[in-house]
Each structure stands twice: as C-alpha cells, then as structure tokens.
Design an enzyme around this catalytic site. Structure first.
Site, PDB file in Angstrom:
ATOM      1  N   SER A 287       0.852  -1.136  -0.121  1.00  0.00           N
ATOM      2  CA  SER A 287       0.008   0.045   0.205  1.00  0.00           C
ATOM      3  C   SER A 287       1.195   0.984  -0.027  1.00  0.00           C
ATOM      4  CB  SER A 287      -0.778  -0.108   0.725  1.00  0.00           C
ATOM      5  OG  SER A 287      -1.756  -1.341   1.515  1.00  0.00           O
ATOM      6  N   HIS A 352       0.169   3.309   4.401  1.00  0.00           N
ATOM      7  CA  HIS A 352      -1.100   4.378   3.457  1.00  0.00           C
ATOM      8  C   HIS A 352      -0.411   6.026   3.327  1.00  0.00           C
ATOM      9  CE1 HIS A 352      -2.855   0.295   4.636  1.00  0.00           C
ATOM     10  NE2 HIS A 352      -3.693  -0.147   3.463  1.00  0.00           N
TER      11      HIS A 352
END
EC number: 3.4.21.105
Length: 413
Positions: A287, A352
């Site tokens: 991610s 993220h």
C-alpha cells in the site's frame, strides 16, 4: 523579425516551413528570454557556410555548425534538428530553412524544452492544429498509446510527442514484475498456511523473512520486502487493481526509473513511518508504494484539470478515491481488531499515509516534469532532500528511541 523572413520560398522544406509557424508563436511568447538575432547576422552566418553563394548549404555543413555551437545540446535534439533540416531529402538547406532551424536551435538551448518540442512537432509531423484524438486509421497498439497519453499527460504537445516517440521498448516491466512477484508470494503462503482470506490470522504468517516486525527491525531488507506479503486476498486484490490500473500507464509514459523511484520511496516511507508512529505493529502489503503512485496521479489530474482530456475523469477519480478509502478503512479496522495472537497487534495502517505524503510531494514533481531532467528541477531537490532527512531521522529513531522510551515490543514471531 523582419516581415521578409516570415515568407517561405517555394523550395523551403515542408517540415521546416510548417515548423516556422509554430516557432513564430513560441518566439513571440519568449522574447524576454530568447532574443532573436537580426536578419543580417543570420545572413552572415549562412554566407559563411555557403562560400559559393549558391543559396544553399549542405546538411553536412549544417552538422558542422551544430557541432561548433551545440556542444551542450542534447544529442537527441541534434538528431531531430538534422532530420528537420532536409525535409526533401536532397541534402541541401535553403536560406529560409536555415533561419527556421536557427530559431529551433535557439529554443533547444533554452531550459524551456516545451517550446522546442512544440516547434519540432509542428514541423516534423505537420500537425496543422490537428488534435491527436482526431487521428484516424490507427492500429490497436497505437490506440493504446494514445489512450495512455490522454490518461496521464495534461498538454497536447506532450501527448503528441509521447505518441510519436513511444515504441514499447522497453515495455512497462517494473510494475508487472512487482505484481507477479506479489501474487506468487501470496499463492505460496496461501498453500503453506492453508488459507487465502485473512492470512494474518495464521500463527506462521509473521515467521516469514519478508514482513516488517519491530523486533526484527535491524534486518534492513524488511523495510522493503514487506510489500510481497498481504493480509489476505481482499488486501492483495485492491492493491493489485490500483497498482496495475495506475502504475502501468504511468510507467509507459515516465519510464521504470522514475516510477520505480516514486514507488520505492513510498514503500520505504511507509515502513519507516510505522516504525516511528506505531512502534509495536508489524507491516505487510504494497500500500505504501501503491498510494504514492495513485496520490501523485490524482494530484496531477486535479492540478491540471482543464488540460486532462481522459474520458469520465470525474467519475474515475471518484472511483479511485473510493477504492483508496475502502482499502484504508479495511486496514484501520484490522489494526484495531483484536489480534489472533496477542500481544502482537495486527499490521499497521500508517504505511498508507506515508505513501500518500510521498505521492503528494516527490511524486507530483516527477509526474509534472515529463521529458525534463529531474536533476534540473529545484523543487525535486527540495522534496528529495526533505525525504532524505526524514529517512535519516527515522534511522536514528529506530536505533535510539526504542531503548530510550522503553517500548514494550511483542515477542519475536
């Protein structure tokens, strides 16, 4: 320039002649930085390379001129100028062609390489204002290149330049190779752990040498290798979809080196951000790199909204944000869900956010400078220096902070 120099003689090369129209616009726009030499100076220079007063100079003599005055010019630009020099392939350059090419030469030495590209495109392809989208009779591969150009580039001149120059050599191998490796690793552990959904709930999941674990943070490869492990098929599917749909077109346009730089910077920033802000949690999944690419692309679209001509861009941007939100929400939920094997918590979601920050800074600079040297962009060096400083501080944090703060880490898997 005097009006006489704008009138093209009959024997002027068509490529260079059409180039003159676009060049005139660029010179008028750039008079503050691109002084145009008086006509008598250009005539004197032409006569110097035309000792017989024949009204023509050979392309070989023009090559000598470029070699004399263009030692700092990009070799590719030299070849393009030479190709334009003789549109009729007769080995000769008339005076008007010479004037137009000198204009090109002046622009090519300027840092505003967009002006040079626009001049070359209008000359070499004789576009006459035609939009790339209006070109007919294209094959499947050419339509794909055109589609990618409209997906990623905000200016028509860049789209046409890319459409002319892209050859599928090399192909977009980096993102495809990373994706194939991620799928292969996932399938391997899927069979080994006998589960495809929520693999993280298996007691053997973190025993792999790939995921980042705070107890094993001295194993430096884990700050990058964690991208090949995923918590389950739902995690892999979302990351793989965004990685392929966004990463492959970006790599086709900007190349593996630039996209790899953004991707790996996002990956490293993700794991280091976790080690600084969520010190007891492990990290898995790609991610960090995926969010760096997607965030940079979306920011580039927003910053160049009127220039981006991709179809349904508002809907597609909304769908991309939905996918990112779903994946991020899944990661947050999993992080605070009771772990299957306490006291080790579930993987962190902070990677993220690290990827997003890299995408909105370093990534945007990379995507906005298509076909321009990044080392010549001051903003690139500013963001890269900030990134390097963050990496350095995070390394020192990992060396000293855990002991000074007496952090209680989960046991080694």
């Amino acid at each position: 320039m005097a009006g006489a120099t704008r009138e093209l003689p009959v024997n002027s090369s068509p490529a260079v002649a059409s180039n003159a129209e676009g060049e005139e616009i660029e010179v008028l726009e750039s008079t503050d930085v691109l002084p145009v030499a008086p006509e008598d100076q250009w005539k004197s220079l032409f006569d110097k390379y035309d000792p017989d007063s024949s009204g023509f100079i050979s392309t070989e003599r023009f090559r000598d001129l470029l070699a004399t005055y263009g030692s700092e010019l990009d070799p590719h630009k030299l070849e393009v100028l030479l190709a334009l020099a003789d549109g009729n392939a007769d080995g000769k350059i008339c005076y008007q062609d010479f004037v137009n090419l000198v204009r090109c030469f002046i622009l090519s030495g300027n840092k505003r390489s967009n002006s040079f590209r626009r001049a070359i495109l209008q000359g070499g392809r004789q576009l006459k204002g035609c939009s790339l989208r209006d070109e007919a009779g294209l094959g499947l591969s050419q339509r794909l290149i055109r589609h990618v150009a409209y997906e990623t580039l905000p200016r028509e001149v860049d789209r046409k330049w890319y459409f002319d120059s892209y050859t599928y050599c090399p192909p977009p191998w980096l993102i495809l190779a990373i994706t194939i490796a991620e799928v292969a690793v996932f399938m391997y552990y899927g069979f080994q752990l006998d589960r495809l959904v929520l693999q993280v709930s298996s007691p053997s999941f973190l025993k792999s040498p790939l995921p980042y674990h705070p107890q094993l943070r001295t194993q430096a490869w884990r700050y990058l290798s964690y991208i090949f492990m995923h918590t389950g098929i739902e995690h892999l599917s979302l990351n793989m979809a965004m990685q392929l749909l966004v990463g492959v077109p970006l790599e086709m346009v900007h190349g593996a080196l630039r996209i790899g730089l953004v991707y790996m910077c996002g990956v490293l920033a993700g794991s280091l951000a976790v080690s600084v802000t969520d010190m007891t949690a492990p990290v898995v999944g790609s991610s960090g790199g995926v969010y760096a690419l997607v965030s940079a692309h979306l920011a580039n679209v927003v910053m160049n909204w009127s220039g981006m001509k991709c179809q349904f861009k508002l809907f597609r941007m909304a769908m991309a944000l939905v996918c990112m939100s779903v994946e991020f929400g899944r990661a947050v939920w999993l992080r605070f869900y009771p772990p299957a094997f306490p006291p080790c918590p579930n993987p962190s979601f902070v990677a993220h956010l690290g990827g997003v920050v890299v995408g909105l800074t370093l990534g945007v600079v990379v995507l906005q400078n298509y076909e321009q040297r990044l080392q010549e962009q001051s903003l690139f060096w500013i963001f890269f220096s900030v990134y390097a400083l963050f990496v350095l501080c995070a390394v020192f944090w990992n060396i000293f902070a855990y002991g000074l703060l007496d952090v209680r880490l989960p046991p080694t898997p």
